[in-house]
Design a protein around this motif. Structure first.
Motif, mmCIF file in Angstrom:
data_model
loop_
_atom_site.group_PDB
_atom_site.id
_atom_site.type_symbol
_atom_site.label_atom_id
_atom_site.label_comp_id
_atom_site.label_asym_id
_atom_site.label_seq_id
_atom_site.Cartn_x
_atom_site.Cartn_y
_atom_site.Cartn_z
ATOM 1 N N GLY A 1 -14.168 33.911 31.413
ATOM 2 C CA GLY A 1 -14.634 35.250 31.100
ATOM 3 C C GLY A 1 -15.733 35.269 30.091
ATOM 4 O O GLY A 1 -16.028 36.305 29.500
ATOM 5 N N GLY A 2 -16.368 34.164 29.891
ATOM 6 C CA GLY A 2 -17.441 34.090 28.901
ATOM 7 C C GLY A 2 -18.579 33.214 29.382
ATOM 8 O O GLY A 2 -18.531 32.644 30.465
ATOM 9 N N VAL A 3 -19.587 33.120 28.578
ATOM 10 C CA VAL A 3 -20.754 32.309 28.881
ATOM 11 C C VAL A 3 -20.682 31.048 28.037
ATOM 12 O O VAL A 3 -20.558 31.106 26.809
ATOM 13 C CB VAL A 3 -22.057 33.060 28.587
ATOM 14 N N VAL B 1 -16.399 41.544 31.107
ATOM 15 C CA VAL B 1 -17.691 41.855 30.496
ATOM 16 C C VAL B 1 -17.662 41.625 28.988
ATOM 17 O O VAL B 1 -18.662 41.195 28.397
ATOM 18 C CB VAL B 1 -18.093 43.311 30.813
ATOM 19 N N THR B 2 -16.520 41.867 28.354
ATOM 20 C CA THR B 2 -16.432 41.648 26.907
ATOM 21 C C THR B 2 -16.633 40.178 26.553
ATOM 22 O O THR B 2 -16.972 39.865 25.407
ATOM 23 C CB THR B 2 -15.073 42.124 26.359
ATOM 24 N N ILE C 1 -29.330 41.697 35.895
ATOM 25 C CA ILE C 1 -28.953 40.663 34.922
ATOM 26 C C ILE C 1 -27.447 40.452 34.869
ATOM 27 O O ILE C 1 -26.949 39.330 35.046
ATOM 28 C CB ILE C 1 -29.484 41.034 33.524
ATOM 29 N N MET C 2 -26.704 41.546 34.638
ATOM 30 C CA MET C 2 -25.274 41.400 34.395
ATOM 31 C C MET C 2 -24.477 41.181 35.680
ATOM 32 O O MET C 2 -23.512 40.411 35.694
ATOM 33 C CB MET C 2 -24.751 42.631 33.653
ATOM 34 N N ALA D 1 -19.391 46.880 27.720
ATOM 35 C CA ALA D 1 -20.709 46.509 27.193
ATOM 36 C C ALA D 1 -21.268 47.505 26.184
ATOM 37 O O ALA D 1 -22.174 47.161 25.423
ATOM 38 C CB ALA D 1 -21.702 46.355 28.349
ATOM 39 N N TYR D 2 -20.751 48.733 26.148
ATOM 40 C CA TYR D 2 -21.327 49.766 25.282
ATOM 41 C C TYR D 2 -20.281 50.281 24.301
ATOM 42 O O TYR D 2 -19.075 50.250 24.569
ATOM 43 C CB TYR D 2 -21.862 50.931 26.117
#
Length: 281
Positions: free
Chosen positions: A277-279, A166-167, A191-192, A104-105
């Motif tokens: 793995g995604g939204v 997370v990616t 949230i995550m 995420a960062y």
């Protein structure tokens, strides 16, 4: 041959194939379950006999596990449950934090850390045994449950999995949290983490199975009989002076129950975590 008929034939062929695979996978479990109701003398007399003969079957093997000298099995079972639960919980928490940070960062040295994680994944356990053993001896945690759990409480495999998951998540959720004044840890926990539930479910099953079936490292660390886990305890029943197949087979049957229950309760999250793995927008 029409396309519709071809699809039907393909469907029938796939069903037949998976039925054969299921039979191959479940047949050894069926034999082990049936053998657990027979005495060791009966097993040696008739060999692999798959018939159900009520007169030759009894619950004596299971009674032996919980009475007399066989009651040591309860200690093994409790040890495995405790170690698996603690290892899975701490490993999920710590590995998800690291994987979340890497996914995420953006920060300096991020790729180097990720490459180190991949490198550790490729290192066999046998290479790490000696330095890890010397470490836990110096820490004074040999023959303790801490010595079994701590060296592997952060899993490189889990870090890699959470990072990849997370990616695929949208970073808009993180930005929205920052706008609302949420801290970075608040963003992760509030949230995550809920968005990562499928990943937790999938990795939870894999880590629990890995810990439950672990044999070599607990064998090195644990010394006393009452502290053994199920894999070590069942292996100790096999010796040059005699093999206790009565306890061994019945104990093996009971040993697979927690893993089956865990998967049945968490199978949707397991499948979802491995396939998405995604939204979705």
């Amino acid at each position: 041959m029409s396309a519709k008929l071809r699809r039907k034939l393909l469907t029938v062929a796939m069903i037949a194939f998976f039925l054969i695979v299921c039979f191959i996978v479940l047949f050894p479990l069926y034999y082990m379950f049936m053998a657990s109701f027979k005495s060791s003398k009966e097993l040696f007399r008739n060999g692999m006999d798959f018939r159900i003969i009520p007169s030759l079957m009894s619950l004596d093997n299971y009674k032996l596990l919980f009475t007399g000298k066989g009651s040591i099995y309860l200690y093994w079972y409790g040890n495995s449950l405790g170690i698996t639960a603690l290892h899975t919980a701490f490993s999920l928490f710590l590995s998800s934090l690291v994987g979340y940070g890497l996914g995420a960062y953006n920060f300096k040295g991020k790729n180097i850390i990720f490459m180190l994680v991949l490198f550790v994944m490729m290192v066999p356990l046998e290479i790490l045994m000696l330095p890890l053993y010397k470490l836990i001896v110096k820490m004074g945690i040999i023959n303790t449950y801490y010595g079994v759990i701590l060296p592997f409480v952060v899993s490189p495999m889990a870090i890699f999995f959470f990072r990849q998951y997370v990616t695929g998540l949208s970073k808009d959720f993180m930005d929205a949290g920052r706008i609302d004044g949420c801290s970075e840890f608040g963003i992760f926990f509030r949230i995550m983490s809920p968005l990562m539930k499928p990943a937790y479910g999938a990795m939870g099953i894999l880590l629990a199975m890995q810990s439950w079936n672990s044999f070599i490292w607990p064998l090195i660390v644990l010394r006393t009989n009452k502290m053994f886990t199920i894999p070590i305890g069942l292996a100790s029943l096999m010796s040059p002076y005699g093999n206790n197949y009565d306890m061994l087979i019945a104990g093996a049957v009971l040993a697979i129950i927690p893993v089956i229950v865990l998967f049945l309760l968490n199978q949707k999250a397991f499948i979802s975590g491995l396939s998405t793995g995604g939204v979705k927008g």
